[in-house]
Design a protein around this motif. Sequence first.
Motif, PDB file in Angstrom:
ATOM      1  N   MET A   1       0.838  -1.172   0.000  1.00 42.17           N
ATOM      2  CA  MET A   1       0.000   0.000   0.000  1.00 42.17           C
ATOM      3  C   MET A   1       0.889   1.244   0.000  1.00 42.17           C
ATOM      4  O   MET A   1       1.843   1.334   0.758  1.00 42.17           O
ATOM      5  CB  MET A   1      -0.895   0.006   1.242  1.00 42.17           C
ATOM      6  N   LYS A   2       0.547   2.179  -0.838  1.00 33.81           N
ATOM      7  CA  LYS A   2       1.219   3.467  -0.877  1.00 33.81           C
ATOM      8  C   LYS A   2       0.366   4.459  -0.085  1.00 33.81           C
ATOM      9  O   LYS A   2      -0.860   4.434  -0.168  1.00 33.81           O
ATOM     10  CB  LYS A   2       1.370   3.930  -2.328  1.00 33.81           C
ATOM     11  N   GLU A   3       1.041   5.325   0.687  1.00 28.03           N
ATOM     12  CA  GLU A   3       0.311   6.256   1.530  1.00 28.03           C
ATOM     13  C   GLU A   3       0.879   7.655   1.357  1.00 28.03           C
ATOM     14  O   GLU A   3       2.087   7.835   1.265  1.00 28.03           O
ATOM     15  CB  GLU A   3       0.436   5.806   2.991  1.00 28.03           C
ATOM     16  N   GLN A   4      -0.021   8.621   1.295  1.00 31.78           N
ATOM     17  CA  GLN A   4       0.373  10.024   1.214  1.00 31.78           C
ATOM     18  C   GLN A   4      -0.164  10.733   2.443  1.00 31.78           C
ATOM     19  O   GLN A   4      -1.323  10.575   2.814  1.00 31.78           O
ATOM     20  CB  GLN A   4      -0.186  10.659  -0.060  1.00 31.78           C
ATOM     21  N   PHE A   5       0.665  11.550   3.075  1.00 32.51           N
ATOM     22  CA  PHE A   5       0.328  12.272   4.301  1.00 32.51           C
ATOM     23  C   PHE A   5       0.318  13.761   3.991  1.00 32.51           C
ATOM     24  O   PHE A   5       1.273  14.289   3.414  1.00 32.51           O
ATOM     25  CB  PHE A   5       1.386  11.937   5.363  1.00 32.51           C
ATOM     26  N   PHE A  61      -4.014   9.589   2.337  1.00 29.12           N
ATOM     27  CA  PHE A  61      -4.527   8.971   1.115  1.00 29.12           C
ATOM     28  C   PHE A  61      -3.859   7.611   1.000  1.00 29.12           C
ATOM     29  O   PHE A  61      -2.629   7.524   0.949  1.00 29.12           O
ATOM     30  CB  PHE A  61      -4.210   9.798  -0.127  1.00 29.12           C
ATOM     31  N   GLN A  62      -4.673   6.566   0.959  1.00 29.79           N
ATOM     32  CA  GLN A  62      -4.145   5.207   0.865  1.00 29.79           C
ATOM     33  C   GLN A  62      -4.468   4.633  -0.504  1.00 29.79           C
ATOM     34  O   GLN A  62      -5.636   4.542  -0.882  1.00 29.79           O
ATOM     35  CB  GLN A  62      -4.747   4.328   1.959  1.00 29.79           C
ATOM     36  N   GLU A  63      -3.413   4.253  -1.217  1.00 24.73           N
ATOM     37  CA  GLU A  63      -3.566   3.670  -2.551  1.00 24.73           C
ATOM     38  C   GLU A  63      -3.290   2.176  -2.471  1.00 24.73           C
ATOM     39  O   GLU A  63      -2.179   1.755  -2.187  1.00 24.73           O
ATOM     40  CB  GLU A  63      -2.606   4.328  -3.527  1.00 24.73           C
ATOM     41  N   LEU A  64      -4.327   1.392  -2.725  1.00 17.43           N
ATOM     42  CA  LEU A  64      -4.204  -0.060  -2.747  1.00 17.43           C
ATOM     43  C   LEU A  64      -4.236  -0.521  -4.196  1.00 17.43           C
ATOM     44  O   LEU A  64      -4.922   0.074  -5.030  1.00 17.43           O
ATOM     45  CB  LEU A  64      -5.344  -0.704  -1.956  1.00 17.43           C
ATOM     46  N   GLU A  65      -3.538  -1.575  -4.483  1.00 16.96           N
ATOM     47  CA  GLU A  65      -3.482  -2.084  -5.844  1.00 16.96           C
ATOM     48  C   GLU A  65      -4.871  -2.516  -6.310  1.00 16.96           C
ATOM     49  O   GLU A  65      -5.600  -3.207  -5.596  1.00 16.96           O
ATOM     50  CB  GLU A  65      -2.516  -3.273  -5.918  1.00 16.96           C
ATOM     51  N   ASN A  66      -5.239  -2.084  -7.507  1.00 11.81           N
ATOM     52  CA  ASN A  66      -6.513  -2.427  -8.145  1.00 11.81           C
ATOM     53  C   ASN A  66      -7.735  -1.957  -7.360  1.00 11.81           C
ATOM     54  O   ASN A  66      -8.812  -2.539  -7.467  1.00 11.81           O
ATOM     55  CB  ASN A  66      -6.608  -3.939  -8.392  1.00 11.81           C
ATOM     56  N   GLU A  67      -7.581  -0.921  -6.537  1.00 11.94           N
ATOM     57  CA  GLU A  67      -8.707  -0.343  -5.798  1.00 11.94           C
ATOM     58  C   GLU A  67      -8.612   1.175  -5.878  1.00 11.94           C
ATOM     59  O   GLU A  67      -7.520   1.717  -6.016  1.00 11.94           O
ATOM     60  CB  GLU A  67      -8.664  -0.774  -4.329  1.00 11.94           C
ATOM     61  N   PRO A  68      -9.760   1.865  -5.775  1.00  8.13           N
ATOM     62  CA  PRO A  68      -9.691   3.330  -5.774  1.00  8.13           C
ATOM     63  C   PRO A  68      -9.007   3.837  -4.495  1.00  8.13           C
ATOM     64  O   PRO A  68      -8.981   3.146  -3.469  1.00  8.13           O
ATOM     65  CB  PRO A  68     -11.154   3.762  -5.825  1.00  8.13           C
ATOM     66  N   THR A  69      -8.475   5.027  -4.573  1.00  7.33           N
ATOM     67  CA  THR A  69      -7.799   5.630  -3.426  1.00  7.33           C
ATOM     68  C   THR A  69      -8.778   5.867  -2.284  1.00  7.33           C
ATOM     69  O   THR A  69      -9.862   6.393  -2.477  1.00  7.33           O
ATOM     70  CB  THR A  69      -7.146   6.965  -3.831  1.00  7.33           C
ATOM     71  N   ARG A  70      -8.370   5.476  -1.094  1.00  5.41           N
ATOM     72  CA  ARG A  70      -9.156   5.702   0.124  1.00  5.41           C
ATOM     73  C   ARG A  70      -8.577   6.932   0.806  1.00  5.41           C
ATOM     74  O   ARG A  70      -7.370   7.017   1.011  1.00  5.41           O
ATOM     75  CB  ARG A  70      -9.059   4.497   1.045  1.00  5.41           C
ATOM     76  N   LYS A  71      -9.441   7.891   1.128  1.00  5.14           N
ATOM     77  CA  LYS A  71      -8.994   9.119   1.776  1.00  5.14           C
ATOM     78  C   LYS A  71      -9.541   9.160   3.193  1.00  5.14           C
ATOM     79  O   LYS A  71     -10.701   8.826   3.428  1.00  5.14           O
ATOM     80  CB  LYS A  71      -9.458  10.342   0.995  1.00  5.14           C
TER      81      LYS A  71
END
Length: 109
Positions: A1-5, A61-71
């Motif tokens: 999971m990629k995360e943006q703060f 902002f959490q980016e999961l593979e093959n899923e929309p970004t969860r904020k």
Amino acid sequence: MKEQFLVKHAVGGRAFIDTGKQPVDYAWKQVQDEWVFTVRIEKERIAELLKWINELNVFIFQELENEPTRKIWFYVGDDAVQYSEEQGELTIVAVSQIAYVPDQFSAQL
């Protein structure tokens, strides 16, 4: 999971911290009914942020593979931001949060 703060002034205001543009060391955890964010950062990089400590919001902002970004939008209460020059550490305590996936909102409200 990629995360943006992000740490922003109010909701639509300018970003003071955005790991998508400039990395910083940070961690966050839930402690009972609050969320505590710890950021290792030099005071010079956040001097402007410290002027607005009672008007901040935090976003993850959490980016999961093959899923929309969860904020996740965290609301920061009054007197919830502290900076320790000795440790070079910013601490932000959020008192509530809302998690959402923008793709799941309808254009018709």
